[in-house]
Design an enzyme around this catalytic site. Structure first.
Site, short mmCIF file in Angstrom:
data_model
loop_
_atom_site.label_atom_id
_atom_site.label_comp_id
_atom_site.label_asym_id
_atom_site.label_seq_id
_atom_site.Cartn_x
_atom_site.Cartn_y
_atom_site.Cartn_z
N CYS A 75 0.86 -1.20 0.00
CA CYS A 75 0.00 0.00 0.00
C CYS A 75 0.89 1.24 0.00
CB CYS A 75 -0.88 0.03 1.24
SG CYS A 75 -1.79 -1.47 1.58
N CYS A 78 2.31 3.07 -3.30
CA CYS A 78 1.52 4.08 -3.99
C CYS A 78 1.14 5.23 -3.07
CB CYS A 78 0.23 3.48 -4.56
SG CYS A 78 0.48 2.30 -5.88
N HIS A 79 0.69 4.89 -1.85
CA HIS A 79 0.10 5.91 -0.98
C HIS A 79 1.11 6.56 -0.04
CE1 HIS A 79 -3.95 4.88 -2.25
NE2 HIS A 79 -3.68 3.61 -2.07
N CYS A 176 -34.90 0.97 12.20
CA CYS A 176 -33.76 1.51 12.96
C CYS A 176 -34.22 2.71 13.77
CB CYS A 176 -32.64 1.94 12.03
SG CYS A 176 -32.21 0.76 10.75
N CYS A 179 -35.79 2.69 17.48
CA CYS A 179 -34.92 2.67 18.66
C CYS A 179 -34.01 3.89 18.67
CB CYS A 179 -34.05 1.41 18.68
SG CYS A 179 -34.96 -0.08 19.10
N CYS A 221 -27.93 -6.07 14.41
CA CYS A 221 -29.18 -5.37 14.71
C CYS A 221 -30.33 -6.00 13.93
CB CYS A 221 -29.06 -3.88 14.35
SG CYS A 221 -29.02 -2.78 15.78
#
Lengths: 260, 105
Positions: A75, A78-79, A176, A179, A221
């Site tokens: 990674c 490139c970064h 969702c 709650c 959930c």
């Protein structure tokens, strides 16, 4: 005269403020899940040497610099230095991908990067290496205010997520919002109901005894309301994730957070 | 495996110092089953040792009921500058080490 001006100013302010729909939490009343935790769990998150999420951040740091795949690239090739290149990035995710024409999560971005640029074997969702990398990347944004969903191209997907958030599902027939907008600060089986502000993902849940993604949290959930959970990486979960992040607009990132 | 160690970098001679350690380990209990009914073999850390300039100052035995990524904190007296060495030993020949240094004035 003065009072007229005040009224005019108040009207202007009201017109400029974003429209709140019934049940939604006003911006200044939004609180991270951190505010709902006990003192012990907060102390665990605050101290980087007692926060178990930091173990994954350390692993992610090692993976960031490791050359892999047939392209033999890391990674970092490139970064560069993640401290500067990845600062604030996670606060913008899920982000709209022009080539795909849809938003992608940070985990999906890592998977895409591995496939396209490193030509490496894909990492499965919730695998340790994927969580470690996303924790390491998101950790660089700790303290950055969340801005995901600001991109105009992402707006239809934010709206799709909002619809899913408001839609009742499962045998318990709960949305969702029932709650997390209407009943936060109350308790469900002894556990506090939070506002569902996804500020610290991937986060360490003591219940899981490991790090987990927001998708894992959403799926648990969903099984909680006896609904069929969407698959990892499905457009519905990404849209929900995007809506939740846009709903937490301006709250600071906490990755890796600790939650009970 | 990754470990996070918190030892004060400096201390006065005779000070009581707190040492905190956190290490990465799944701590599989050996009591759980997979979806197809097979027992998941036990894989835990069984002991932890802390040495201060070679002398053992703390030791702990760990058991299946201890959570994943075990966190241990304990106290010792700062006697001399030197090195703390930590060792975690577990099932299947697991061994992991870490160290931290301290300056005692």
């Amino acid at each position: 005269m003065i009072s007229w001006r005040a009224i005019a100013a108040a009207t202007l302010l009201a017109a400029a403020a974003p429209v709140l729909l019934a049940g939604e939490i006003p911006p200044d009343a939004r609180r991270s899940g951190y505010a709902f935790m006990g003192a012990d769990t907060r102390a665990m998150q605050d101290d980087d040497t007692s926060n178990p999420g930091m173990l994954f951040v350390l692993d992610g740091e090692a993976l960031w610099a490791k050359k892999i795949g047939s392209a033999d690239k890391a990674c970092a090739d490139c970064h560069g230095d993640a401290q500067s290149s990845m600062k604030g990035v996670a606060a913008r995710y899920p982000a709209f991908d022009k080539a795909l024409g849809r938003p992608v999560t940070l985990d999906q971005r890592i998977i895409l990067c591995r496939a396209n640029h490193q030509q490496a074997t894909p990492l499965p969702y919730e695998s340790r290496d994927l969580l470690a990398l996303s924790a390491f990347i998101a950790h660089q944004s700790r303290g950055t205010p969340i801005t995901a969903g600001d991109d105009p191209q992402a707006k239809p997907f934010v709206e799709q997520g909002r619809v899913l958030y408001m839609q009742r599902a499962g045998q318990l027939n709960l949305a969702c919002t029932n709650c997390h907008d209407d009943n936060f600060d109350k308790r469900l089986a002894g556990a506090p109901i939070t506002q569902a502000q996804p500020t610290g993902y991937p986060l360490y849940r003591l219940e899981w005894q490991t790090l987990g993604s927001l998708e894992r949290r959403l799926r648990s959930c969903m099984s909680g309301v006896r609904a069929q959970a969407y698959d990892y990486g499905s457009p519905e979960l990404v849209a929900l994730e995007l809506y939740l992040m846009s709903r937490a607009h301006g709250l600071p990132m906490e990755t890796p957070a600790v939650r009970p | 495996m990754a470990a996070l160690i918190n030892v004060p970098s400096k201390a006065k001679r005779g000070d009581i110092i707190e040492i905190r350690t956190l290490t990465s380990h799944i701590m599989e209990t050996g009591f759980r089953h997979t979806a197809d009914g097979k027992l998941v073999p036990r894989n835990i850390i069984t002991s932890f040792i802390c040495r201060y300039n070679g002398a053992e100052v703390f030791r702990a035995d760990l058991f299946p009921a201890i959570a994943a990524n075990p966190y241990l904190s304990f106290f010792t007296v700062a006697k001399e500058s030197g090195k703390f060495e930590f060792e975690w030993i577990g099932d299947n020949g697991y061994s992991s080490t870490a160290s931290a240094s301290i300056t005692v004035e």
